[in-house]
Design an enzyme around this catalytic site. Sequence first.
Site, PDB file in Angstrom:
ATOM      1  N   CYS A   1       0.846  -1.188   0.000  1.00 12.48           N
ATOM      2  CA  CYS A   1       0.000   0.000   0.000  1.00 12.48           C
ATOM      3  C   CYS A   1       0.884   1.241   0.000  1.00 12.48           C
ATOM      4  O   CYS A   1       1.888   1.291   0.711  1.00 12.48           O
ATOM      5  CB  CYS A   1      -0.889  -0.012   1.243  1.00 12.48           C
ATOM      6  SG  CYS A   1      -2.045   1.369   1.330  1.00 12.48           S
TER       7      CYS A   1
ATOM      8  N   HIS B   1      -8.935  -4.296  -1.677  1.00 16.70           N
ATOM      9  CA  HIS B   1      -8.036  -3.381  -0.971  1.00 16.70           C
ATOM     10  C   HIS B   1      -8.496  -1.937  -1.145  1.00 16.70           C
ATOM     11  O   HIS B   1      -8.605  -1.183  -0.177  1.00 16.70           O
ATOM     12  CB  HIS B   1      -6.604  -3.564  -1.497  1.00 16.70           C
ATOM     13  CG  HIS B   1      -5.622  -2.582  -0.959  1.00 16.70           C
ATOM     14  ND1 HIS B   1      -4.718  -2.914   0.029  1.00 16.70           N
ATOM     15  CD2 HIS B   1      -5.379  -1.281  -1.270  1.00 16.70           C
ATOM     16  CE1 HIS B   1      -3.969  -1.853   0.309  1.00 16.70           C
ATOM     17  NE2 HIS B   1      -4.350  -0.848  -0.478  1.00 16.70           N
ATOM     18  N   GLU B   2      -8.763  -1.535  -2.385  1.00 15.79           N
ATOM     19  CA  GLU B   2      -9.134  -0.141  -2.661  1.00 15.79           C
ATOM     20  C   GLU B   2     -10.498   0.212  -2.075  1.00 15.79           C
ATOM     21  O   GLU B   2     -10.679   1.301  -1.524  1.00 15.79           O
ATOM     22  CB  GLU B   2      -9.095   0.145  -4.163  1.00 15.79           C
ATOM     23  CG  GLU B   2      -7.732  -0.036  -4.796  1.00 15.79           C
ATOM     24  CD  GLU B   2      -6.593   0.745  -4.152  1.00 15.79           C
ATOM     25  OE1 GLU B   2      -6.844   1.825  -3.566  1.00 15.79           O
ATOM     26  OE2 GLU B   2      -5.452   0.284  -4.229  1.00 15.79           O
TER      27      GLU B   2
ATOM     28  N   HIS C   1     -10.217   0.949   1.478  1.00 19.08           N
ATOM     29  CA  HIS C   1      -9.794   2.337   1.726  1.00 19.08           C
ATOM     30  C   HIS C   1     -10.998   3.266   1.791  1.00 19.08           C
ATOM     31  O   HIS C   1     -11.043   4.182   2.618  1.00 19.08           O
ATOM     32  CB  HIS C   1      -8.860   2.833   0.613  1.00 19.08           C
ATOM     33  CG  HIS C   1      -7.417   2.590   0.862  1.00 19.08           C
ATOM     34  ND1 HIS C   1      -6.727   3.143   1.912  1.00 19.08           N
ATOM     35  CD2 HIS C   1      -6.510   1.854   0.171  1.00 19.08           C
ATOM     36  CE1 HIS C   1      -5.457   2.769   1.865  1.00 19.08           C
ATOM     37  NE2 HIS C   1      -5.307   1.978   0.816  1.00 19.08           N
TER      38      HIS C   1
END
Length: 182
Positions: free
Chosen positions: A96, A138-139, A142
Amino acid sequence: MAIRRIRQLGDPILRVRCERVHDPKSPAVRLVADDLRDTLRAARARYKMGRAMAAPQIGAPVRLVLVEITGKQRWTMVNPEITDVGPEDFLVWDDCFSFPNLLVRVTRAYRVSLTYEDLKGKSHTMELEGPMAELLQHEIDHLDGILAVDRASGLDPFSFRSEWEKVHDLSERYEPPKLREV
């Protein structure tokens, strides 16, 4: 268009649940998308990693993700949401830009379906597997204020990048993925 500062672990904006984008066609959204593109490219050149970036990483708490694979395939995903998760999981070392010297082993779903809008307001549905499924999980994390460090899994789930690279081959990590829009 500008290269913005990437927010680092400990910055409170990384823990905010991002607001939905109400008008994907607005100039303000286009500006954030352009800044994401420029910042991703600069970060990729600096760190030799990276396929995507979420808006909170550049200080914009909106549901926007830019995905760019090998400079040729690019999507700006407005309000992306995972709509279905396959039954199979896999362990992966996750990196990241918000903690570039650290790798985290996480468990991710091997297959996901997701919806998003583009910058013209058109809706899309995609089915992703393997590395691309992991990337979008993952995104989207966020966008929900969740970081890979929160999902650490397995024995010894953290590694310094320099130590990890001594024993692992990174060449496969950035091959263009096979994507299928449905």
